[in-house]
Write a protein that holds these residues in place. Sequence first.
Motif, PDB file in Angstrom:
ATOM      1  N   PHE A 138       2.055 -10.083  15.319  1.00 24.09           N
ATOM      2  CA  PHE A 138       1.908  -8.698  15.765  1.00 24.09           C
ATOM      3  C   PHE A 138       1.297  -8.604  17.152  1.00 24.09           C
ATOM      4  N   GLY A 139       0.735  -9.705  17.640  1.00 19.38           N
ATOM      5  CA  GLY A 139       0.111  -9.660  18.955  1.00 19.38           C
ATOM      6  C   GLY A 139      -1.064  -8.699  18.968  1.00 19.38           C
ATOM      7  N   PRO A 140      -1.189  -7.889  20.024  1.00 19.53           N
ATOM      8  CA  PRO A 140      -2.334  -6.974  20.118  1.00 19.53           C
ATOM      9  C   PRO A 140      -2.149  -5.662  19.360  1.00 19.53           C
ATOM     10  N   GLU A 141      -1.046  -5.499  18.628  1.00 19.95           N
ATOM     11  CA  GLU A 141      -0.812  -4.243  17.920  1.00 19.95           C
ATOM     12  C   GLU A 141      -1.907  -3.979  16.884  1.00 19.95           C
ATOM     13  N   SER A 142      -2.146  -2.708  16.635  1.00 19.38           N
ATOM     14  CA  SER A 142      -3.153  -2.291  15.667  1.00 19.38           C
ATOM     15  C   SER A 142      -2.562  -2.328  14.257  1.00 19.38           C
ATOM     16  N   SER A 143      -3.290  -2.938  13.309  1.00 20.63           N
ATOM     17  CA  SER A 143      -2.775  -3.134  11.950  1.00 20.63           C
ATOM     18  C   SER A 143      -3.870  -2.894  10.918  1.00 20.63           C
ATOM     19  N   ILE A 144      -3.455  -2.426   9.724  1.00 17.61           N
ATOM     20  CA  ILE A 144      -4.371  -2.316   8.582  1.00 17.61           C
ATOM     21  C   ILE A 144      -3.878  -3.225   7.469  1.00 17.61           C
ATOM     22  N   VAL A 145      -4.775  -4.036   6.926  1.00 18.37           N
ATOM     23  CA  VAL A 145      -4.481  -4.899   5.777  1.00 18.37           C
ATOM     24  C   VAL A 145      -5.178  -4.291   4.560  1.00 18.37           C
ATOM     25  N   PHE A 146      -4.391  -3.888   3.556  1.00 21.01           N
ATOM     26  CA  PHE A 146      -4.942  -3.236   2.371  1.00 21.01           C
ATOM     27  C   PHE A 146      -5.093  -4.223   1.218  1.00 21.01           C
ATOM     28  N   LEU A 147      -6.259  -4.154   0.571  1.00 19.44           N
ATOM     29  CA  LEU A 147      -6.537  -4.918  -0.637  1.00 19.44           C
ATOM     30  C   LEU A 147      -7.125  -3.977  -1.682  1.00 19.44           C
ATOM     31  N   ASN A 148      -7.170  -4.433  -2.933  1.00 18.29           N
ATOM     32  CA  ASN A 148      -7.588  -3.545  -4.020  1.00 18.29           C
ATOM     33  C   ASN A 148      -9.049  -3.681  -4.418  1.00 18.29           C
ATOM     34  N   TYR A 149      -9.756  -4.689  -3.883  1.00 20.31           N
ATOM     35  CA  TYR A 149     -11.129  -4.926  -4.328  1.00 20.31           C
ATOM     36  C   TYR A 149     -12.046  -5.199  -3.144  1.00 20.31           C
ATOM     37  N   ARG A 150     -13.298  -4.738  -3.266  1.00 17.31           N
ATOM     38  CA  ARG A 150     -14.268  -4.935  -2.191  1.00 17.31           C
ATOM     39  C   ARG A 150     -14.477  -6.416  -1.876  1.00 17.31           C
ATOM     40  N   GLU A 151     -14.618  -7.216  -2.940  1.00 21.02           N
ATOM     41  CA  GLU A 151     -14.881  -8.641  -2.738  1.00 21.02           C
ATOM     42  C   GLU A 151     -13.723  -9.301  -1.987  1.00 21.02           C
TER      43      GLU A 151
END
Length: 454
Positions: free
Chosen positions: A235-248
Motif C-alpha cells: 500500500f505504500g504511504p496510503e492510509s489504512s485501517i486493520v480491523f480485528l475482533n479482540y483488544r488483545e
Amino acid sequence: MDVEGILRKLGIAELNEMQQHAVEAISGSDGDVVLLSPTGTGKTLAYLLPLARLVESDGAAGEDGAWPLALVVTPGRELALQSHEVLQSTGCGLRSTACYGGRAAMDEHRVLRQLRPHIVFGTPGRLNDHLDKENMSRHAIRYLVIDEFDKCLEMGFQAEMQRLIRRLPGLRRRILLSATNAEQIPAFVNMNRKGTLIDFLPDEGEGVSERVTLYQVSSPTKDKLATLHQLLLGFGPESSIVFLNYRESVERVNSYLRQQGFMTSCFHGGLDQRQREDQLYRFSNGSANVLVATDLASRGLDIPDIGNIVHYHLPESQEGYIHRVGRTARWDATGRTFFLLGPGEHIPDYVVGQGSASKVQCSTFNVQCSECPPPLPRMATLYIGKGKKDKISRGDIVGFLCKTAGLTADDIGRIDVRDRYSCVAVRREKLRQTLRLVAGQKIKGLRTVVEELR
C-alpha cells in the motif's frame, strides 16, 4: 443563518441530494425525521445545518432562558466530540460542548455552567448523569437527535435511552440517523405520526458504496501476520485501517507491525480517553499510516482519505461489515476492502458482491521490495505541554513554531489545543530541526515540554 457562507467556509460547493432532502424535511416541517444514508455521505452536516437554524430561531439560550435547547445523543465518545467540532467549524455562532465518559464529570459541569451551551453532544450514560445532577435543564430541551440510532437503541443502551427520553417534558421533535435500518424503533422514542422517512440506502448491499472494490488475500497459515506485513508494504504511504475482533489481538498485531518498522496507531476500548484521543489524532493528522483497531473504530470516525480497509478478522455481522467498510470511499472518493483469509476461511455470504471479489497476491500491490522498510508517514506529531488553561491558542502555536523553529505555514498541519496540552502535526523532515530549536524556549512566556508524540 448564512448556509451558503458556511458551505464556502467548509470548502463544499453544494449539498448532495440526501443533504438537500434532509435540510428541507427538518427545516420545512414540525414533525420527526428518520434519515437513512450510507456512511460517508455527510449525515452530520445534513442534520446540523437545519438544527442550528431551528435553535437560532428559538432564541438565545443561556442569556435570558434555560439551556440547552438541543441534545445530540451518540453511542460513542468519539462521535460526540467529532460532531461538536463539526458544528464549531461552521462558525454559526452557536455554543456547544461534548459530554462523555472517561473523564471527570465535574470538569464537564464547570464547562456547562460557564458556556451555557445551545447544543450538547453526548453519550446516553453521561447525559443522564448531568440531568441527574441538574447540571443542565431538562425542561429547556426541545430537539433530540439520536445519531446512529440503530446502535443507541440496541438492548445495551435501551434502559439509558428510555430513561433519558422520558425526562424531557419539553421535547418537540426527534431526528434519528443511521447508515443501517433498525428493525423497529422502540415505542418509548415516541416518534410522532407526522414523521418523515428519508431513505437513501441502496436496495442491495445496504450501506456499502459501489465505489469500494473488494479483494480477498489468502494466508498460508492461521497466523496471518506475515501476509499482513506484505500486504501493507504494497500500500505504500496510503492510509489504512486493520480491523480485528479482540483488544488483545489489536495489541499483538500493532506490536508486530511496529517491530517491522510501520508507523501505527492502536485503538480499542481498553485504552483510556487520553490514549484514544492521542492515537486517533496521530492517524488523522497523517503521522501514522496504519490504524490497528477493533470495531470501535468502525463508527463515528470521519477521517478523510482512508484508502484501504483490511479485515484481519472476519466481521461478526453484516452490520459490522457495513460500518467497517464505511470508513473508506467517503463522499465521492474510492476505496478498497481486503479480506485476509486463513486456511478454511471464506468471505461471509452476507457480503454483497463476494462472488466477484478479486483473488490477489500481496505482490499485486507491491510498490517496493519486500526487504525494504515501510514508508514513513508525511507528518509527525509534536506534544506541547501547554493548552487552553494556559491561554494558548492555535495562533500562538503557529507563531511559536514559525519564529522559533523556522517553520512555514506549509510545514504545519492539524493543531489540537486541549485543556492542559496541545498536539500539532509538522512535516516529518522538519521534526528533528524543530525539536532542536525549540528546546528550552518559551511559548507566550511559559517554559514547556515539547516532544514527539509516538
